[in-house]
Design a protein around this motif. Structure first.
Motif, PDB file in Angstrom:
ATOM      1  N   ALA A 106       0.812  -1.209   0.000  1.00 48.24           N
ATOM      2  CA  ALA A 106       0.000   0.000   0.000  1.00 48.24           C
ATOM      3  C   ALA A 106       0.854   1.271   0.000  1.00 48.24           C
ATOM      4  O   ALA A 106       0.506   2.262  -0.633  1.00 48.24           O
ATOM      5  CB  ALA A 106      -0.921   0.010   1.217  1.00 48.24           C
ATOM      6  N   LEU A 107       1.995   1.228   0.685  1.00 47.44           N
ATOM      7  CA  LEU A 107       2.824   2.417   0.828  1.00 47.44           C
ATOM      8  C   LEU A 107       3.710   2.691  -0.388  1.00 47.44           C
ATOM      9  O   LEU A 107       4.052   3.833  -0.666  1.00 47.44           O
ATOM     10  CB  LEU A 107       3.701   2.291   2.076  1.00 47.44           C
ATOM     11  CG  LEU A 107       2.974   2.348   3.409  1.00 47.44           C
ATOM     12  CD1 LEU A 107       3.929   2.028   4.543  1.00 47.44           C
ATOM     13  CD2 LEU A 107       2.340   3.715   3.621  1.00 47.44           C
ATOM     14  N   LYS A 108       4.111   1.620  -1.075  1.00 46.30           N
ATOM     15  CA  LYS A 108       4.990   1.744  -2.231  1.00 46.30           C
ATOM     16  C   LYS A 108       6.233   2.602  -1.928  1.00 46.30           C
ATOM     17  O   LYS A 108       6.470   3.638  -2.561  1.00 46.30           O
ATOM     18  CB  LYS A 108       4.236   2.326  -3.429  1.00 46.30           C
ATOM     19  CG  LYS A 108       3.115   1.445  -3.951  1.00 46.30           C
ATOM     20  CD  LYS A 108       2.421   2.081  -5.134  1.00 46.30           C
ATOM     21  CE  LYS A 108       1.408   1.154  -5.767  1.00 46.30           C
ATOM     22  NZ  LYS A 108       0.332   0.740  -4.847  1.00 46.30           N
ATOM     23  N   PRO A 109       7.057   2.196  -0.970  1.00 50.69           N
ATOM     24  CA  PRO A 109       8.248   2.988  -0.624  1.00 50.69           C
ATOM     25  C   PRO A 109       9.280   2.973  -1.745  1.00 50.69           C
ATOM     26  O   PRO A 109       9.362   2.025  -2.517  1.00 50.69           O
ATOM     27  CB  PRO A 109       8.788   2.265   0.618  1.00 50.69           C
ATOM     28  CG  PRO A 109       8.352   0.844   0.427  1.00 50.69           C
ATOM     29  CD  PRO A 109       6.986   0.940  -0.204  1.00 50.69           C
ATOM     30  N   GLN A 110      10.064   4.037  -1.824  1.00 55.26           N
ATOM     31  CA  GLN A 110      11.138   4.078  -2.809  1.00 55.26           C
ATOM     32  C   GLN A 110      12.281   3.139  -2.407  1.00 55.26           C
ATOM     33  O   GLN A 110      12.904   2.522  -3.258  1.00 55.26           O
ATOM     34  CB  GLN A 110      11.683   5.506  -2.954  1.00 55.26           C
ATOM     35  CG  GLN A 110      10.844   6.407  -3.836  1.00 55.26           C
ATOM     36  CD  GLN A 110       9.565   6.841  -3.136  1.00 55.26           C
ATOM     37  OE1 GLN A 110       9.546   7.092  -1.941  1.00 55.26           O
ATOM     38  NE2 GLN A 110       8.480   6.914  -3.883  1.00 55.26           N
ATOM     39  N   VAL A 111      12.529   3.058  -1.102  1.00 53.36           N
ATOM     40  CA  VAL A 111      13.624   2.227  -0.599  1.00 53.36           C
ATOM     41  C   VAL A 111      13.129   1.329   0.525  1.00 53.36           C
ATOM     42  O   VAL A 111      12.358   1.772   1.389  1.00 53.36           O
ATOM     43  CB  VAL A 111      14.796   3.095  -0.079  1.00 53.36           C
ATOM     44  CG1 VAL A 111      15.900   2.219   0.531  1.00 53.36           C
ATOM     45  CG2 VAL A 111      15.364   3.957  -1.196  1.00 53.36           C
ATOM     46  N   HIS A 140      14.302   0.378  -4.739  1.00 51.90           N
ATOM     47  CA  HIS A 140      15.671   0.007  -4.381  1.00 51.90           C
ATOM     48  C   HIS A 140      15.619  -0.771  -3.064  1.00 51.90           C
ATOM     49  O   HIS A 140      15.047  -0.301  -2.079  1.00 51.90           O
ATOM     50  CB  HIS A 140      16.537   1.256  -4.217  1.00 51.90           C
ATOM     51  CG  HIS A 140      17.998   0.971  -4.143  1.00 51.90           C
ATOM     52  ND1 HIS A 140      18.687   0.294  -5.131  1.00 51.90           N
ATOM     53  CD2 HIS A 140      18.930   1.278  -3.200  1.00 51.90           C
ATOM     54  CE1 HIS A 140      19.966   0.204  -4.801  1.00 51.90           C
ATOM     55  NE2 HIS A 140      20.133   0.781  -3.627  1.00 51.90           N
ATOM     56  N   THR A 141      16.185  -1.968  -3.058  1.00 50.22           N
ATOM     57  CA  THR A 141      16.137  -2.814  -1.876  1.00 50.22           C
ATOM     58  C   THR A 141      17.541  -3.117  -1.365  1.00 50.22           C
ATOM     59  O   THR A 141      18.450  -3.409  -2.142  1.00 50.22           O
ATOM     60  CB  THR A 141      15.405  -4.141  -2.173  1.00 50.22           C
ATOM     61  OG1 THR A 141      15.998  -4.748  -3.332  1.00 50.22           O
ATOM     62  CG2 THR A 141      13.920  -3.902  -2.411  1.00 50.22           C
ATOM     63  N   LYS A 197      13.032  -8.074  -4.362  1.00 47.24           N
ATOM     64  CA  LYS A 197      13.405  -6.856  -5.083  1.00 47.24           C
ATOM     65  C   LYS A 197      12.208  -6.024  -5.510  1.00 47.24           C
ATOM     66  O   LYS A 197      12.324  -4.801  -5.655  1.00 47.24           O
ATOM     67  CB  LYS A 197      14.242  -7.206  -6.319  1.00 47.24           C
ATOM     68  CG  LYS A 197      15.676  -7.599  -6.013  1.00 47.24           C
ATOM     69  CD  LYS A 197      16.429  -7.939  -7.300  1.00 47.24           C
ATOM     70  CE  LYS A 197      16.612  -6.713  -8.164  1.00 47.24           C
ATOM     71  NZ  LYS A 197      17.411  -7.026  -9.387  1.00 47.24           N
ATOM     72  N   ASP A 198      11.072  -6.659  -5.719  1.00 46.76           N
ATOM     73  CA  ASP A 198       9.913  -5.920  -6.221  1.00 46.76           C
ATOM     74  C   ASP A 198       9.145  -5.176  -5.132  1.00 46.76           C
ATOM     75  O   ASP A 198       8.114  -4.560  -5.398  1.00 46.76           O
ATOM     76  CB  ASP A 198       8.973  -6.841  -6.985  1.00 46.76           C
ATOM     77  CG  ASP A 198       8.420  -7.977  -6.133  1.00 46.76           C
ATOM     78  OD1 ASP A 198       8.741  -8.036  -4.920  1.00 46.76           O
ATOM     79  OD2 ASP A 198       7.666  -8.808  -6.676  1.00 46.76           O
TER      80      ASP A 198
END
Length: 280
Positions: free
Chosen positions: A92-97, A117-118, A112-113
């Motif tokens: 739900a949050l869809k963080p960038q990192v 960037h993970t 990774k998805d």
């Protein structure tokens, strides 16, 4: 949510990373389990799960009631912790990192998805396959090294065999059996080798006395009444540490934190005209 870093885990090593990211200007959401088992509790943001908030070197982390509360607190610029060990909120949050800092030597479902960037701390992850970057957490020449292909070294910091088997592990205290543990001393106080340090109450009604293995400062210990498994770490004694150091981030945690921050910035600098960092 824009400008967001999600960190899985709020233990000692994770807290160094969380502290550095937050001070650098990122919005940080920490995901934890209901009853964290960090022993170095005085420098672990995971204490917020027990107390409602926790402070590490002047930075305060607030426990959110739910995801809606977490979002509101993040908008205010707060450092936030949410009970979500399975990281269900990530979709739900869809963080960038996203940073996996659980240090359980397994992927914990991190892939990774889950973010643009993970990053993962320590063994159990393959850089380039499971996550984008792995940070070496084993002490030595490569501590903090960023790995973009392959695995980190297997950690030597956590004993998985018989209690007291290795001489260089004698400062760590492990549960000899499954049960409930009561720590008899206080973090930052001196203990003497051979004195009672904890009592373990087993499911069959026995009480096992656990003694200090060396002289030193009690650097960390579980909460009184914590349920533990056999060979789980319950306390940490340091032979030379000063009392004040029990309340500050360790050299190892700072090194790893700097590497995570570097990994984020290297990635960010490859994204022209799409500025990520900052709380604004």
């Amino acid at each position: 949510m824009k400008h967001l870093v999600v960190v899985r885990g709020g233990g000692e090593l994770a807290s160094g990373t969380i502290h550095a990211l937050y001070r650098a200007g990122f919005k940080v959401l920490v995901l934890e389990q209901k009853q964290p088992s960090a022993t170095r509790r005085r420098v672990a943001f995971s204490e917020a799960m027990y107390r409602g908030e926790s402070k590490v070197e002047r930075i305060v982390c607030h426990k959110a009631k739910n995801l809606i509360d977490a979002k509101e607190r993040l908008k205010k610029g707060e450092l936030v912790m949410l009970e979500d060990p399975e990281a269900r909120c990530v979709k739900a949050l869809k963080p960038q990192v996203l940073v996996d800092a659980i240090l359980s030597h397994s992927t914990n479902g991190t892939t990774k998805d889950m973010a643009e960037h993970t990053i993962a701390l320590g063994p159990g992850f393959c850089a380039g396959r499971d996550v984008d970057v792995v940070v070496e957490t084993m002490r030595g020449h490569n501590l903090g090294r960023l790995i973009y292909e392959g695995f980190s070294a297997r950690s030597q910091d956590i004993q998985s065999s018989t209690v007291g088997e290795s001489a260089n592990m004698e400062h760590l205290i492990f549960a000899p059996e499954e049960g409930t543990v009561d720590i008899l001393s206080t973090i930052s106080l001196m203990v003497k080798k051979g004195e009672p340090l904890a009592r373990l109450h087993t499911p069959d009604g026995r009480t096992i006395e656990i003694k200090a293995t060396i002289d030193g400062v009690l650097r960390g210990a579980l909460h009184k009444g914590s349920k533990v498994k056999k060979d789980q770490k319950i306390a940490d004694i340091h032979p030379t540490m000063g009392q004040e150091e029990c309340f500050t981030i360790s050299d190892k945690a700072r090194c790893v934190a700097g590497s995570v921050l570097e990994a984020v910035m290297v990635w960010e600098n490859k994204r022209p005209k799409r500025r990520f960092f900052g709380r604004g």
